[in-house]
Design a protein around this motif. Structure first.
Motif, PDB file in Angstrom:
ATOM      1  N   ALA A 230       0.808  -1.213   0.000  1.00  0.00           N
ATOM      2  CA  ALA A 230       0.000   0.000   0.000  1.00  0.00           C
ATOM      3  C   ALA A 230       0.845   1.268   0.000  1.00  0.00           C
ATOM      4  O   ALA A 230       0.399   2.325  -0.466  1.00  0.00           O
ATOM      5  CB  ALA A 230      -0.941   0.000   1.200  1.00  0.00           C
ATOM      6  N   ASP A 231       2.082   1.193   0.506  1.00  0.00           N
ATOM      7  CA  ASP A 231       2.955   2.376   0.500  1.00  0.00           C
ATOM      8  C   ASP A 231       3.175   2.907  -0.908  1.00  0.00           C
ATOM      9  O   ASP A 231       3.434   4.103  -1.090  1.00  0.00           O
ATOM     10  CB  ASP A 231       4.307   2.042   1.131  1.00  0.00           C
ATOM     11  CG  ASP A 231       4.241   1.983   2.646  1.00  0.00           C
ATOM     12  OD1 ASP A 231       3.208   2.404   3.211  1.00  0.00           O
ATOM     13  OD2 ASP A 231       5.210   1.509   3.260  1.00  0.00           O
ATOM     14  N   ALA A 232       3.078   2.040  -1.910  1.00  0.00           N
ATOM     15  CA  ALA A 232       3.266   2.484  -3.287  1.00  0.00           C
ATOM     16  C   ALA A 232       2.165   3.435  -3.730  1.00  0.00           C
ATOM     17  O   ALA A 232       2.355   4.228  -4.657  1.00  0.00           O
ATOM     18  CB  ALA A 232       3.305   1.272  -4.226  1.00  0.00           C
ATOM     19  N   PHE A 233       1.020   3.362  -3.062  1.00  0.00           N
ATOM     20  CA  PHE A 233      -0.077   4.285  -3.357  1.00  0.00           C
ATOM     21  C   PHE A 233       0.104   5.604  -2.613  1.00  0.00           C
ATOM     22  O   PHE A 233      -0.146   6.673  -3.165  1.00  0.00           O
ATOM     23  CB  PHE A 233      -1.412   3.636  -2.955  1.00  0.00           C
ATOM     24  CG  PHE A 233      -2.637   4.462  -3.266  1.00  0.00           C
ATOM     25  CD1 PHE A 233      -3.309   4.315  -4.459  1.00  0.00           C
ATOM     26  CD2 PHE A 233      -3.122   5.393  -2.346  1.00  0.00           C
ATOM     27  CE1 PHE A 233      -4.447   5.071  -4.746  1.00  0.00           C
ATOM     28  CE2 PHE A 233      -4.253   6.154  -2.624  1.00  0.00           C
ATOM     29  CZ  PHE A 233      -4.906   5.988  -3.831  1.00  0.00           C
ATOM     30  N   TYR A 234       0.559   5.528  -1.357  1.00  0.00           N
ATOM     31  CA  TYR A 234       0.570   6.696  -0.475  1.00  0.00           C
ATOM     32  C   TYR A 234       1.874   7.482  -0.504  1.00  0.00           C
ATOM     33  O   TYR A 234       1.971   8.541   0.122  1.00  0.00           O
ATOM     34  CB  TYR A 234       0.233   6.260   0.952  1.00  0.00           C
ATOM     35  CG  TYR A 234      -1.201   5.806   1.081  1.00  0.00           C
ATOM     36  CD1 TYR A 234      -2.216   6.731   1.312  1.00  0.00           C
ATOM     37  CD2 TYR A 234      -1.555   4.479   0.919  1.00  0.00           C
ATOM     38  CE1 TYR A 234      -3.533   6.335   1.400  1.00  0.00           C
ATOM     39  CE2 TYR A 234      -2.877   4.063   1.001  1.00  0.00           C
ATOM     40  CZ  TYR A 234      -3.865   4.994   1.246  1.00  0.00           C
ATOM     41  OH  TYR A 234      -5.183   4.606   1.316  1.00  0.00           O
ATOM     42  N   THR A 235       2.851   6.967  -1.198  1.00  0.00           N
ATOM     43  CA  THR A 235       4.124   7.676  -1.347  1.00  0.00           C
ATOM     44  C   THR A 235       4.586   7.553  -2.793  1.00  0.00           C
ATOM     45  O   THR A 235       4.023   6.786  -3.581  1.00  0.00           O
ATOM     46  CB  THR A 235       5.207   7.100  -0.413  1.00  0.00           C
ATOM     47  OG1 THR A 235       5.447   5.729  -0.766  1.00  0.00           O
ATOM     48  CG2 THR A 235       4.785   7.183   1.047  1.00  0.00           C
ATOM     49  N   GLY A 236       5.612   8.297  -3.143  1.00  0.00           N
ATOM     50  CA  GLY A 236       6.205   8.161  -4.472  1.00  0.00           C
ATOM     51  C   GLY A 236       5.365   8.790  -5.571  1.00  0.00           C
ATOM     52  O   GLY A 236       4.592   9.728  -5.351  1.00  0.00           O
ATOM     53  N   THR A 237       5.509   8.231  -6.765  1.00  0.00           N
ATOM     54  CA  THR A 237       4.911   8.823  -7.966  1.00  0.00           C
ATOM     55  C   THR A 237       3.400   8.936  -7.876  1.00  0.00           C
ATOM     56  O   THR A 237       2.818   9.952  -8.279  1.00  0.00           O
ATOM     57  CB  THR A 237       5.292   7.988  -9.203  1.00  0.00           C
ATOM     58  OG1 THR A 237       6.717   7.936  -9.311  1.00  0.00           O
ATOM     59  CG2 THR A 237       4.717   8.599 -10.466  1.00  0.00           C
ATOM     60  N   ASN A 238       2.737   7.903  -7.366  1.00  0.00           N
ATOM     61  CA  ASN A 238       1.277   7.946  -7.295  1.00  0.00           C
ATOM     62  C   ASN A 238       0.803   9.095  -6.410  1.00  0.00           C
ATOM     63  O   ASN A 238      -0.099   9.859  -6.780  1.00  0.00           O
ATOM     64  CB  ASN A 238       0.733   6.615  -6.770  1.00  0.00           C
ATOM     65  CG  ASN A 238      -0.779   6.546  -6.841  1.00  0.00           C
ATOM     66  OD1 ASN A 238      -1.359   6.387  -7.918  1.00  0.00           O
ATOM     67  ND2 ASN A 238      -1.431   6.678  -5.694  1.00  0.00           N
ATOM     68  N   ALA A 239       1.411   9.229  -5.231  1.00  0.00           N
ATOM     69  CA  ALA A 239       1.023  10.311  -4.323  1.00  0.00           C
ATOM     70  C   ALA A 239       1.334  11.671  -4.928  1.00  0.00           C
ATOM     71  O   ALA A 239       0.544  12.626  -4.796  1.00  0.00           O
ATOM     72  CB  ALA A 239       1.738  10.146  -2.982  1.00  0.00           C
TER      73      ALA A 239
END
Length: 572
Positions: free
Chosen positions: A227-236
């Motif tokens: 889920a961190d991939a949604f809440y941080t990085g490019t998506n966020a």
């Protein structure tokens, strides 16, 4: 019940084998085989996605997560990873837990968030664009639930949804209708227009195969990285940028707002109705307290003897709703910001006193909020706008555990802003646009980091022997508690199947003096009888309802989907 045992899908094992970057699922503990589980959802393809997970030995929670992900693909007008939800889980032994995945307002938000030039914007004008978007909660909810109750690998849960997005799904008649009436949001973003509309600007017809490779890629990223991939990085970063630069209603949302989001375990709201135990979601949901108040205030009446064909039954339901919704509008909000008297609102003595205001032969002139134990009247009463972008789904597994999950993007296609193939919610419009009333603040006013009040009511009901009797929930904005309470009365008091109880017409009496009845049903034929009981303002209106349930009868699970919807129950 619409029961689909096999649909035309690529087997999940084959999909896993074809994807070199996705390892096979973990080997779960084999479940008992004498009582296979079941999934009921508003779209048969999403229900099948959950059933595939059950076939692999997944838990009810695993199946519910897979269903939520698949609904992001096939029912984007109603829910998805760009929105939030509430999950109620229960074990076969009756241990109930709830997780709050409701969206939050960004740090820059304040009471006049929906004002321009010192004046409040109209409700339709605040929906599209960036200002209505709350930080999505569904994936943090899913991750927390999976950590607690998952049996399969996280990435395995994504495979049915990845396949639907990558290989394509057909537009259904219901989705086609949504694309027609919600063009302002569905086609707000160029990516949404490209997916669902033709060169002539008209919605693609029902039956058209749509592929969403951007969403498949988003899912693959989150499946691999969590889920961190949604809440941080490019998506966020993309979420924050698109909210902040939306061509309509741009608003400040930062990557820090997104990274800070947390799903929260909340105490379940459980209390007795007759010989049953009713459990649901507490604040910021108004679902559990409102559903329970409607039921408990009717407990002294012989609803079974009256039956569903008697206008007195529906009069009593209307009166109980009026009282329950008056309390809801007065007290319910995010309990992290406002003191919500949950214990008082479900107190047996308090609800018995409220019940005494109900007569079986007359109508209350006015339904006012009461003063439950522990309550303060520091806030003004304020109702909530209705929405049309919610879905409910339920799953039970071979161990007898259950998951009841309501998910939403608020209005149809949410805010219209699209990121990575999914729509962002317009959940902040569930706050009161005007923050005060009669010189007093409202409990549900906008505040930084706050979660807006919700009507969602995922519910579990346990029988006298302690085993699960019914898992249920609905979509339809403020009508949700009315729908759920009506269906519960149908099952527990009128001995109807869950499907027949859901199919009963809906009566909605939200605190004022107007009673709404479902057009074209037996309730419309009862308008004169209801008027004779004192309901002067009875209005028939078209149905906009959608409920799903699973019940246990004779030691077997039976699924139920609202016949007004395209929903289905699917066995593993």
């Amino acid at each position: 019940m619409t029961l689909l045992r096999k649909l035309h899908f690529v087997p999940l094992a084959a999909a896993l084998a074809a994807s070199a970057c996705v390892p096979p699922p973990m080997a779960p503990v084999p479940p008992p085989q004498d009582n296979p589980g079941l999934v009921s959802a508003a779209d048969p393809r999403a229900a099948e996605a959950g059933a595939q997970i059950l076939r692999l030995g997944g838990s009810a929670t695993d199946a519910a997560i897979a269903t939520m992900l698949a609904l992001t693909v096939v029912e984007p007008q109603s829910s998805g990873i760009g929105g939030g939800g509430f999950l109620v889980t229960g074990t076969a032994a009756g241990q109930v837990e709830t997780i709050d995945g409701r969206e939050t307002a960004p740090a820059a938000a304040g009471p006049q968030w929906f004002y321009k030039d010192g004046k409040p914007l109209t409700f339709p004008d605040v929906i599209p664009g960036g200002r209505s978007v709350g930080v999505p909660g569904n994936l943090r909810l899913a991750a927390l639930a999976h950590n607690k109750h998952g049996k399969l690998a996280w990435r395995t849960l994504f495979q049915p949804a990845i396949r639907l997005a990558r290989d394509g799904f057909a537009i259904t008649p219901r989705m086609f209708a949504s694309l027609g009436y919600a063009t302002r949001t569905a086609a707000f973003d160029p990516a949404g227009r490209a997916l669902f509309y033709g060169a002539d600007g008209k919605p693609l017809p029902a039956g058209t195969l749509v592929k969403n490779p951007a969403l498949a890629a988003t899912f693959e990223m989150i499946a691999a990285r969590g889920a961190d991939a949604f809440y941080t990085g490019t998506n966020a970063e993309t979420i924050a940028a698109k909210v902040g630069t939306a061509p309509f209603n741009p608003a400040p949302m930062t990557t820090a707002d997104i990274a800070a989001y947390k799903a929260i375990e909340r105490p379940p709201v459980c209390a007795p109705y007759r010989q049953y135990r009713v459990c649901g979601m507490g604040p910021p949901s108004s679902g559990a307290t409102t559903v329970y108040a409607i039921l408990k205030q009717l407990e002294r009446f012989d609803m079974k003897a009256l039956g569903p064909s008697n206008a007195v039954s529906w009069h009593l339901i209307a009166e109980s709703q009026r009282l329950a919704y008056a309390d809801r509008d007065q007290y319910l909000a995010d309990s992290d910001f406002v003191s919500v008297p949950v214990t008082g609102l479900i107190d047996a003595a308090y609800l018995a006193a409220r019940s005494k205001l109900i007569s079986d032969s007359a109508t209350m002139p006015t339904a006012l909020p009461g003063t439950p134990p522990g309550a303060t009247l520091a806030f003004a009463q304020a109702p909530q706008q209705e929405e049309h972008g919610t879905t409910h789904f339920v799953a039970v597994d071979s161990w007898g555990d259950a998951a009841s999950y309501t998910s939403t993007v608020e209005s149809a296609f949410g805010s219209g802003v699209m990121v990575g193939g999914y729509y962002l919610n317009n959940e902040l419009t569930d706050f009161n646009i005007v923050p005060d009333k009669d010189g007093k603040p409202t409990a549900n006013r906008v505040e930084a980091g706050k979660r807006p009040r919700s009507s969602m009511a995922p519910t579990l009901i346990y029988g006298p022997n302690g085993s699960l009797r019914l898992a249920i929930g609905a979509a339809g904005g403020a009508t949700i508690p009315a729908q759920v309470a009506k269906a519960i009365i149908g099952v527990l008091d009128w001995n109807l199947s869950a499907r027949d109880a859901i199919a009963l017409p809906v009566l909605f009496a939200p605190g004022g003096d107007t009673v709404y009845v479902e057009q074209g049903t037996t309730l419309e034929a009862m308008i004169t009888a209801l008027q004779q009981l004192g309901h002067d303002k009875v209005v028939a209106r078209p149905a906009s309802f959608k409920a799903n349930a699973i019940e246990r009868i004779g030691g077997k699970w039976r699924g139920a989907a609202d016949p007004r919807s395209e929903g289905a129950a699917v066995a593993p």
